[in-house]
Design an enzyme around this catalytic site. Structure first.
Site, PDB file in Angstrom:
ATOM      1  N   GLU A  19       0.838  -1.212   0.000  1.00 21.00           N
ATOM      2  CA  GLU A  19       0.000   0.000   0.000  1.00 21.00           C
ATOM      3  C   GLU A  19       0.870   1.259   0.000  1.00 21.00           C
ATOM      4  OE1 GLU A  19      -2.874  -0.440  -0.833  1.00 21.00           O
ATOM      5  OE2 GLU A  19      -3.187  -2.524  -0.273  1.00 21.00           O
ATOM      6  N   ASP A  58       3.678  -4.814  -5.402  1.00 26.57           N
ATOM      7  CA  ASP A  58       4.086  -6.120  -4.856  1.00 26.57           C
ATOM      8  C   ASP A  58       5.605  -6.210  -4.736  1.00 26.57           C
ATOM      9  OD1 ASP A  58       1.559  -7.166  -4.549  1.00 26.57           O
ATOM     10  OD2 ASP A  58       1.552  -8.246  -6.459  1.00 26.57           O
TER      11      ASP A  58
HETATM   12 ZN   LIG Z   1      -2.688  -2.745  -4.615  1.00 27.77          ZN
END
Ligand SMILES: [Zn+2]
Length: 685
Positions: free
Chosen positions: A523, A587
């Site tokens: 995030e 990621d």
């Molecule tokens: Zn995301």
């Protein structure tokens, strides 16, 4: 998946509701679901070489033991946890639905809404009758002025034929909300389905025509007329699709940045009669509107005149029944499921009614249902440990930025300012949404749905011209997901995700940093992905990069885009590396900084640094990360998501991320030439 979310907010995971209005089954029970495990040794398939396919290594046995349940299109760790949460919500709602006169206002609302939904007998006995007032109104339209007013009314009750209309933070002054009109009006999940000529797109259009025909027949139209109407609807939607930008173009904030005076929009697309539309909507008055994108309105303007009033009325009739299908009798629910659930997603059977009713209550009264959920499940201990981890991750990202080899000092300084300004929200809102003006009437499901959606629509429109409320949440507390919001520059973690397999108080830091730690890092990194990097610390669209650094960034994200575009999840369908770029960047960055944070922690914690269950701390970190993504999914759902979802499938979230990560190779002793070691490792953050 609402377009607000598509446009603005970035999620951790795929959302389950892609136009899959769910359907009916009268059994009220299913076997109890136990709380998912976090680190799961029994999930590992030791026959697989971790350096060749780490996803199968970490998840192979889990995938064998967990076939997709017949009422799901995908089944993974997210779903396991969501199903567990749903069971808790089910108990809360069953209790709330007992008609106890001493219930408080919140319990009355969620209990009676749920009871209306569960009362299948009443719902079935009414057929499409609850929709009749709206259908009569559409039927009575006798000119294009009334047509636009009726569309405005449909928007006010939460339907969105032709285009979308809602308030969003101003792209250049995020502290204030502004009106937006957005391309839309389609019944299929993506514009490509209308425009592409491959076999699957053609088949989808064919099945869609049959589905639309069937829905109109259920409204009482005769078969020949319904078939003709479905073709007229297809012709209209194809025009809208043709004028719309594709999803990759919509990712670019520049393409969503067209604020103009309402009178200029009226001049750009006069046939939409925007002043009449806005006045009829019941939204507050405003002078400026952001148009996403102007091309769409300009191109479709002519269609409003050239398409006959009768065809437009047919189109509205279809969008009315499409939007309401969920709340109508079983034949509507089944027909809706057979197209969106079965055909498009590969789901074999409709979910039990109680599951659909729990989901609907959460979707429409989420901050009422969230209150007992939070009281029952969320303690302060979890919040404290979570805050500690967020701090650790923010520190790691600060160090990472500081040490980045490719970024110059000027841009680093700006990045640090942005990172320092990121705020976080954990668990649930400080102030709950006030539903006191929403009337919930037991036994009137369609009315209840309409009143709650009308409430939400006006709540949104009433923000136009007002200050941005940063305390508001974009997800309900039981949601198993997380998000970054560029306008607020904040990261958000609902209570629902702060549990195993993401976060387990009984597990060591290595596993938790691999789970929720990577989620936090993911995030945070969204603030610096292909979209987030274009917004500044205050949430405004503003370039804070030097030209050379932006060029380097584009080159590095290009590497990630090419890498993921080379993956082929089903048939000969490649992932769209440009559509999934933000998520893949997040990621990769998330895994990197979560491991840095873990290493900082291990320096002071000798116990966690020791091997456990035969795995070193770093190995446990990577296993914890990979196991969050263990999943199975139908080919149909994979095909659909490749077109529509900015997230890569679980397998590639693991292998795509780790093959770029030298610490992973080191942890498992992987050598150059093995599949999990990329020959062209990409790195942005
Ligand atoms: Zn995301």
């Amino acid at each position: 998946m609402s377009w607000k979310k598509l446009l603005v907010v970035v999620f951790l995971g795929t959302l389950s509701a892609i136009a899959q209005n769910s359907v009916a089954d009268t059994q009220g029970t299913s076997k109890p679901v136990s709380r998912p495990k976090s680190f799961d040794l029994s999930a590992i398939d030791k026959s697989v070489n971790p350096c060749e396919d780490f996803y199968e290594y970490a998840c192979g046995n889990w995938r064998k033991k967990n076939p997709i349940p017949s009422d799901q299109a995908r089944w993974g760790r997210f779903n396991e946890l969501a199903e567990y949460n749903r069971q808790i919500l089910h108990e809360i709602l069953e209790k709330a639905a007992a008609n106890d006169p001493k219930r408080d206002a919140v319990t009355q609302k969620i209990g009676d809404f749920y009871a209306s939904c569960m009362d299948e007998q009443t719902v079935n006995s009414q057929g499409s009758a609850p929709l009749k007032p709206l259908l009569d109104r559409i039927n009575a339209v006798s000119n294009k002025e009334q047509l636009m007013e009726t569309i405005a009314y449909m928007h006010s009750i939460g339907m969105s034929p032709l285009f979308g209309f809602r308030s969003l933070p101003d792209l250049h002054n995020a502290s204030v909300e502004v009106a937006n009109v957005v391309q839309g009006g389609l019944g299929l999940p993506d514009r490509d389905y209308y425009l592409k000529d491959d076999a699957k797109s053609q088949e989808t259009r064919q099945k869609y025509l049959v589905h639309v025909t069937n829905m109109l027949k259920l409204l009482g139209d005769d078969p020949a007329a319904a078939d003709k109407e479905a073709h007229a609807i297809m012709a209209i939607e194809t025009k809208l699709a043709d004028a719309a930008y594709d999803r990759v173009a919509m990712r670019k904030p520049e393409n969503r940045d067209h604020k103009m005076a309402v009178k200029d929009l009226a001049a750009l697309a006069p046939s939409f009669q925007f002043s009449r539309f806005f006045a009829a909507s019941g939204a507050p008055t405003f002078s400026d509107v952001n148009v996403i994108p102007p091309d769409f309105f300009q191109k479709t303007n002519g269609a409003i005149d050239s398409i006959s009033l009768d065809d437009w009325k047919v189109y509205l009739r279809w969008h009315a029944v499409h939007a309401a299908a969920n709340g109508l009798s079983e034949p509507f629910v089944q027909e809706n499921f057979s197209f969106y659930g079965k055909f498009l997603n590969g789901t074999k059977e409709l979910q039990a009614r109680w599951k659909r009713c729990v989901e609907m209550t959460d979707r429409l009264l989420g901050e009422a249902l969230g209150q007992p959920y939070v009281n029952q499940t969320f303690g302060t201990e979890g919040k404290t440990r979570m805050l500690k981890m967020v701090n650790a991750l923010e520190q790691a990202l600060a160090t990472d930025i500081q040490e980045l080899p490719w970024m110059t000092a000027d841009t680093k300084k700006q990045a640090e300012i942005k990172l320092k300004a990121i705020t976080n929200k954990i668990g649930y809102p400080d102030k709950w949404r006030d539903y006191s003006t929403v009337k919930i009437v037991r036994g009137d499901l369609v009315g209840d749905i309409q009143r709650t959606t009308t409430f939400e629509t006006h709540r949104n429109w009433n923000k136009i011209g007002q200050a941005l409320d940063k305390k508001e949440w974009g997800m309900t507390p039981p949601t198993v997901n997380a998000y970054y919001n560029p306008a607020e520059n904040d990261i958000n973690f609902p209570a629902g995700i702060l549990q195993p397999p993401f976060f387990d108080r009984s597990e060591d830091d290595a596993v938790n940093f691999g789970g929720i730690g990577v989620v936090i890092g993911h995030e945070l990194t969204h603030g610096f992905d292909d979209q987030g990097s274009k917004f500044d610390a205050d949430g405004n669209l503003r370039n804070w990069w030097t030209e050379a650094d932006r060029k380097e960034f584009d080159q590095r994200t290009g590497c990630v885009a090419d890498e993921y575009s080379s993956f082929v999840p089903v048939d000969d369908l490649h992932l769209n590396g440009r559509l999934t770029l933000g998520e893949n960047t997040a990621d990769n960055g998330g895994a990197r900084i979560a491991l840095m944070a873990l290493h900082n922690q291990l320096a002071t914690d000798k116990k966690t640094a020791q091997p456990k269950d035969g795995y070193t701390a770093d190995q446990r970190f990577f296993l914890g990360f990979a196991q969050v993504w263990c999943s199975n999914q139908t080919d149909e759902s994979t095909r659909l998501l490749i077109k529509t979802d900015p997230h890569s499938p679980g397998r590639y979230r693991v292998t795509g991320t780790l093959q770029n990560n030298p610490d992973f190779a080191k942890a498992f002793g992987c050598k150059s030439g093995q599949k999990m070691v990329s020959q062209n490792a990409c790195r942005v953050w």
